[in-house]
Design an enzyme around this catalytic site. Structure first.
Site, short mmCIF file in Angstrom:
data_model
loop_
_atom_site.label_atom_id
_atom_site.label_comp_id
_atom_site.label_asym_id
_atom_site.label_seq_id
_atom_site.Cartn_x
_atom_site.Cartn_y
_atom_site.Cartn_z
N CYS A 123 -25.74 2.79 53.32
CA CYS A 123 -25.10 3.66 52.32
C CYS A 123 -25.54 5.12 52.42
O CYS A 123 -24.71 6.04 52.40
CB CYS A 123 -25.35 3.12 50.91
SG CYS A 123 -27.00 2.46 50.65
N HIS A 220 -26.39 7.88 45.29
CA HIS A 220 -27.52 8.31 46.12
C HIS A 220 -27.46 9.83 46.36
O HIS A 220 -26.37 10.40 46.53
CB HIS A 220 -27.47 7.63 47.50
CG HIS A 220 -27.79 6.17 47.47
ND1 HIS A 220 -28.23 5.50 46.35
CD2 HIS A 220 -27.75 5.23 48.47
CE1 HIS A 220 -28.43 4.23 46.65
NE2 HIS A 220 -28.15 4.04 47.92
N1 LIG Z 1 -25.54 -1.93 46.83
C1 LIG Z 1 -25.25 -0.98 47.69
O1 LIG Z 1 -25.16 0.22 47.37
C2 LIG Z 1 -25.01 -1.34 49.14
C3 LIG Z 1 -24.55 -0.35 50.00
C4 LIG Z 1 -24.32 -0.66 51.34
C5 LIG Z 1 -24.54 -1.93 51.79
N2 LIG Z 1 -24.99 -2.89 50.93
C6 LIG Z 1 -25.18 -4.23 51.45
O2 LIG Z 1 -24.15 -5.07 50.94
C7 LIG Z 1 -24.65 -6.39 50.73
C8 LIG Z 1 -24.45 -6.78 49.27
O3 LIG Z 1 -25.12 -5.88 48.42
P1 LIG Z 1 -24.96 -5.90 46.82
O4 LIG Z 1 -25.66 -4.69 46.35
O5 LIG Z 1 -23.54 -6.14 46.44
O6 LIG Z 1 -25.82 -7.20 46.45
P2 LIG Z 1 -25.74 -8.14 45.13
O7 LIG Z 1 -25.23 -7.37 43.97
O8 LIG Z 1 -27.08 -8.78 45.02
O9 LIG Z 1 -24.65 -9.25 45.52
C9 LIG Z 1 -24.89 -10.20 46.54
C10 LIG Z 1 -23.65 -11.03 46.77
O10 LIG Z 1 -23.91 -11.91 47.86
C11 LIG Z 1 -23.64 -13.25 47.45
N3 LIG Z 1 -24.54 -14.19 48.13
C12 LIG Z 1 -25.90 -14.17 48.12
N4 LIG Z 1 -26.38 -15.22 48.85
C13 LIG Z 1 -25.30 -15.90 49.30
C14 LIG Z 1 -25.13 -17.07 50.11
N5 LIG Z 1 -26.17 -17.76 50.57
N6 LIG Z 1 -23.87 -17.48 50.38
C15 LIG Z 1 -22.80 -16.81 49.90
N7 LIG Z 1 -22.89 -15.69 49.12
C16 LIG Z 1 -24.13 -15.24 48.84
C17 LIG Z 1 -23.88 -13.25 45.97
O11 LIG Z 1 -23.23 -14.37 45.38
P3 LIG Z 1 -23.83 -15.10 44.06
O12 LIG Z 1 -23.33 -14.29 42.89
O13 LIG Z 1 -23.20 -16.44 44.16
O14 LIG Z 1 -25.31 -15.09 44.17
C18 LIG Z 1 -23.26 -11.91 45.59
O15 LIG Z 1 -21.86 -12.02 45.54
C19 LIG Z 1 -26.10 -6.36 51.20
O16 LIG Z 1 -26.14 -6.74 52.55
C20 LIG Z 1 -26.48 -4.90 51.04
O17 LIG Z 1 -27.54 -4.53 51.90
C21 LIG Z 1 -25.21 -2.62 49.61
#
Ligand SMILES: NC(=O)c1ccc[n+]([C@@H]2O[C@H](COP(=O)([O-])OP(=O)(O)OC[C@H]3O[C@@H](n4cnc5c(N)ncnc54)[C@H](OP(=O)(O)O)[C@@H]3O)[C@@H](O)[C@H]2O)c1
Length: 312
Positions: A123, A220
């Site tokens: 990001c 950010h």
């Molecule tokens: N947040 C940011 O600003 C940002 C920016 C760029 C990239 N990212 C990347 O994007 C990804 C998600 O980030 P986030 O911030 O959205 O995280 P988050 O809010 O913690 O959401 C995680 C998601 O992944 C699912 N998940 C977790 N374990 C799983 C499994 N074993 N099988 C299937 N689904 C699973 C969760 O489902 P449940 O609800 O069922 O647990 C939820 O939908 C990460 O790789 C992160 O590094 C995030």
């Protein structure tokens, strides 16, 4: 065009879903995939409610574009399965970003219509690349020295809950994001360095990065000192930034946007643009963006949109 979102219940996944609402290239509502934990929950999409399903090995049959945002280990397991089923995977995790066979894409800088897996960058890296690319084209970038100030939403829904539970006296700035590395950095800093070089096709670019987590809900910020191969001109810098799609720039040295002000907007905002008083080839700038939008969901949906349009 049939779409799936893996990680639909997360911060990025929900933002992807709301971005897709505005896309006319989808033939049907997206398939929402999560872990067993969120299976059955309903999320709004346009005027209907969509049910989340637990992902399994057959989930991607018939899917043309799969947007992944469920973390690196989930991507490593399911991206090959989705590609085998015929989908293009646009992956938000860091699992494939530095793989030399996989493009790492910011559509305004290095668009691609490839098949297989496409990696969405980190990001902070996206917003830094968006600010530096037009300046690089104008003056030739040699070095970038970066301090990021990253919101808790960058660490997912549990991190936002943790911030909610803290009292004001517990709020703090942490110069640590990710895991420690033998060279003294943390992994987030290494991502910014390596990914920026790959996106901008500048493999020997001199970069330093200090990545900090700050008690900001979303958005950010990055403070950048950039050194170029030619003397810089502030007016030309402003013009180059203003002409670059997806970037907005403040005209005065004293003007800036904050992380909170940019939240909900798709642009990358550059402000506090000043000449470096110690180097006539240097510029100082302040860059903010919504990490869930241009830093994640919007960038991924833009990539998907370009693929969808090319196929239609
Ligand atoms: N947040 C940011 O600003 C940002 C920016 C760029 C990239 N990212 C990347 O994007 C990804 C998600 O980030 P986030 O911030 O959205 O995280 P988050 O809010 O913690 O959401 C995680 C998601 O992944 C699912 N998940 C977790 N374990 C799983 C499994 N074993 N099988 C299937 N689904 C699973 C969760 O489902 P449940 O609800 O069922 O647990 C939820 O939908 C990460 O790789 C992160 O590094 C995030």
């Amino acid at each position: 065009m049939k779409i799936a979102i893996l990680g639909a219940s997360g911060l990025v996944g929900r933002t992807m879903l709301s971005q897709l609402e505005q896309c006319c290239w989808m033939s049907s509502p997206p398939l929402l995939l999560t872990s067993e934990r969120s299976a059955g929950i309903k999320l709004n999409f346009r005027d209907e409610e969509l049910v989340c399903h637990a992902v399994n090995e057959n989930s991607f049959n018939g899917i043309e574009i799969a947007l992944f945002s469920a973390g690196g280990s989930v991507s490593k397991k399911y991206a090959p399965i989705a590609v085998e089923a015929g989908a293009v995977v646009i992956d938000n995790s860091s699992a494939f970003r530095m793989d030399s066979n996989i493009p790492l894409v910011v559509p305004e800088i290095n668009p691609t219509l490839t098949t297989g897996i496409i990696a969405n960058p980190n990001c902070s890296t996206i917003q830094i690349a968006m600010a530096l690319q037009p300046l690089h084209k104008e003056f030739g970038l040699l070095e970038a020295h970066i301090t990021t100030l990253q919101a808790v939403s960058g660490a997912g829904k549990e991190a936002q809950q943790e911030l909610k539970n803290k009292t004001v006296t517990q709020l703090d700035v942490l110069p640590k994001i990710g895991d420690p590395l033998p060279n003294g950095s943390f992994t987030e800093e290494e991502k910014v360095v390596n990914e920026l070089r790959k996106i901008m096709s500048l493999p020997t670019l001199g970069i330093t990065c200090l990545a900090t987590r700050v008690p900001v809900w979303n958005g950010h910020s990055a403070s950048i000192r950039a050194i170029f191969s030619t003397e810089v001109d502030r007016e030309k810098a402003i013009q180059a930034l203003a002409l670059f799609p997806g970037v907005e720039v403040a005209k005065s040295e004293h003007e800036f946007k904050t992380a909170t002000e940019i939240t909900g907007k798709g642009e990358v905002a550059v402000g506090r643009l000043r000449l470096d008083p110690t180097n006539n080839k240097g510029l100082l700038l302040w860059v903010v963006a919504d990490n869930l939008l241009k830093g994640a969901a919007l960038n991924a949906v833009q990539i998907a949109g370009q693929i969808a349009e090319a196929r239609s």
